[in-house]
Enzyme design. Structure first.
Site, short mmCIF file in Angstrom:
data_model
loop_
_atom_site.label_atom_id
_atom_site.label_comp_id
_atom_site.label_asym_id
_atom_site.label_seq_id
_atom_site.Cartn_x
_atom_site.Cartn_y
_atom_site.Cartn_z
N PRO A 241 -0.32 1.18 0.13
CA PRO A 241 -0.66 2.27 1.04
C PRO A 241 -1.66 3.23 0.39
O PRO A 241 -1.48 3.63 -0.75
CB PRO A 241 0.67 2.97 1.28
CG PRO A 241 1.72 2.06 0.77
CD PRO A 241 1.08 1.20 -0.26
N GLU A 242 -2.73 3.57 1.08
CA GLU A 242 -3.67 4.57 0.59
C GLU A 242 -3.48 5.84 1.44
O GLU A 242 -2.57 5.90 2.27
CB GLU A 242 -5.09 3.99 0.61
CG GLU A 242 -5.15 2.71 -0.25
CD GLU A 242 -6.53 2.17 -0.60
OE1 GLU A 242 -7.47 2.97 -0.66
OE2 GLU A 242 -6.65 0.96 -0.84
N LYS B 9 -1.39 10.22 -1.85
CA LYS B 9 -0.37 9.22 -1.57
C LYS B 9 1.04 9.79 -1.64
O LYS B 9 2.01 9.04 -1.64
CB LYS B 9 -0.52 8.06 -2.56
CG LYS B 9 -1.88 7.37 -2.49
CD LYS B 9 -2.00 6.33 -3.58
CE LYS B 9 -3.43 5.79 -3.64
NZ LYS B 9 -3.59 4.84 -4.75
N ARG C 299 -5.82 -2.63 -11.26
CA ARG C 299 -5.99 -3.36 -10.00
C ARG C 299 -7.30 -4.14 -10.04
O ARG C 299 -8.23 -3.78 -10.76
CB ARG C 299 -6.01 -2.39 -8.80
CG ARG C 299 -4.81 -1.44 -8.72
CD ARG C 299 -3.51 -2.13 -8.37
NE ARG C 299 -3.62 -2.90 -7.14
CZ ARG C 299 -3.61 -2.39 -5.92
NH1 ARG C 299 -3.47 -1.10 -5.74
NH2 ARG C 299 -3.72 -3.17 -4.86
#
Ligand SMILES: [Zn+2]
Length: 274
Positions: free
Chosen positions: A2-3, A52, A262
């Site tokens: 989720p961003e 976030k 990432r």
């Protein structure tokens, strides 16, 4: 993962379902039983997100603080009749006579004081989704840093709300070499990235999807202006998860490498250092 746009949508959904009511708060799984007991039956005042991080303000100056992490899910659904039984490992449940919100697998779920919430927010960089956010605060940190822009965009103390997908795509949109150090980024480049993120995240809030293709953005913005809402099922990405494929612009191969934990994706030709 989720961003920022996901958390903003979630805050709105929680507000729509529960703000102004005194919902039941429980921990069907048991791991948040003590925290849930502190919130159960209190007035739910307002839900908000910064980057976030999700903050839900209850009465008695108590806040619920949630970070979904990579796999967390917080679903808010209406129901009629009997309250649906919890499915799976539900850490936290908020329920009224007509809606139920179940939280599963968060990185963080805690009850905070107003001072603790203020301290968390003070450590975060500006969130492009907050109109009062000051991009100068991000620039101050970024333009003195020897770390790469790809790392800095993921650092929530520099900028709050951007995750891997927005990072990869916004750097491509501005043809920025992801390995250029923060201190080598020119001010107009940063201003353009910030302005773009404000736009991209806003479309993310409307659609619930990360949309970064210019034609798709223009179409969605036009439809949203006309009807107040717009959706897209399968957004097109320039670089994200396209390792080894041809760049839509120049035809050269899309690269990938782990940066800030990432997989970063970029085009070695379009985003070449100038
Ligand atoms: Zn290219």
């Amino acid at each position: 993962m989720p961003e920022g746009h996901t958390l903003r949508r979630l805050a709105t959904a929680l507000d729509d379902a529960f703000a102004g009511s005194d919902p039941r708060v429980s921990s069907p799984q048991g791991r948040f039983a003590d925290g849930a007991a502190l919130l159960d039956g209190l007035r739910l005042l307002h839900a908000d997100s910064v980057g976030k991080q999700l903050f839900v303000e209850f009465g008695r100056e108590r806040y619920l603080h949630v970070h979904l992490g990579l796999i967390g899910k917080f679903s808010v659904v209406p129901y009629a009749g009997a309250l649906p039984p919890p499915v799976g490992q539900v850490r936290l449940r908020i329920s009224s006579d007509s809606a139920v919100a179940d939280l599963r697998g968060p990185t963080l779920c805690a009850v905070r004081t107003p001072e603790e919430v203020a301290a968390v927010i003070a450590r975060l960089g500006p969130d492009p989704l907050h109109p009062q956010s000051d991009p100068e605060r991000a620039w101050t940190r970024l333009h003195r840093s020897g770390r790469s822009i790809a790392e800095l965009l993921m650092d929530q103390s520099v900028l709050a709300g951007v995750g891997n997908l927005y990072r990869c795509e916004v750097l491509f949109r501005h043809r920025v070499d992801p390995f250029r150090a923060g201190r080598q980024i020119r001010r107009p480049t940063w201003d353009a990235i910030w302005t773009d993120l404000v736009r991209l995240l806003a479309v993310g809030v409307i659609t619930g999807r990360i949309v970064t293709d210019e034609d798709e953005l223009l179409d969605l913005e036009e439809r949203a202006a006309r009807t107040g809402a717009a959706s897209i099922s399968d957004p097109t990405y320039a670089v994200y998860k396209r390792a080894g494929q041809a760049c839509h612009v120049c035809g050269s191969r899309i690269h990938t490498k782990v940066v800030a934990g990432r997989n970063l994706f970029w085009c070695g030709r379009c985003q070449r250092r100038r």
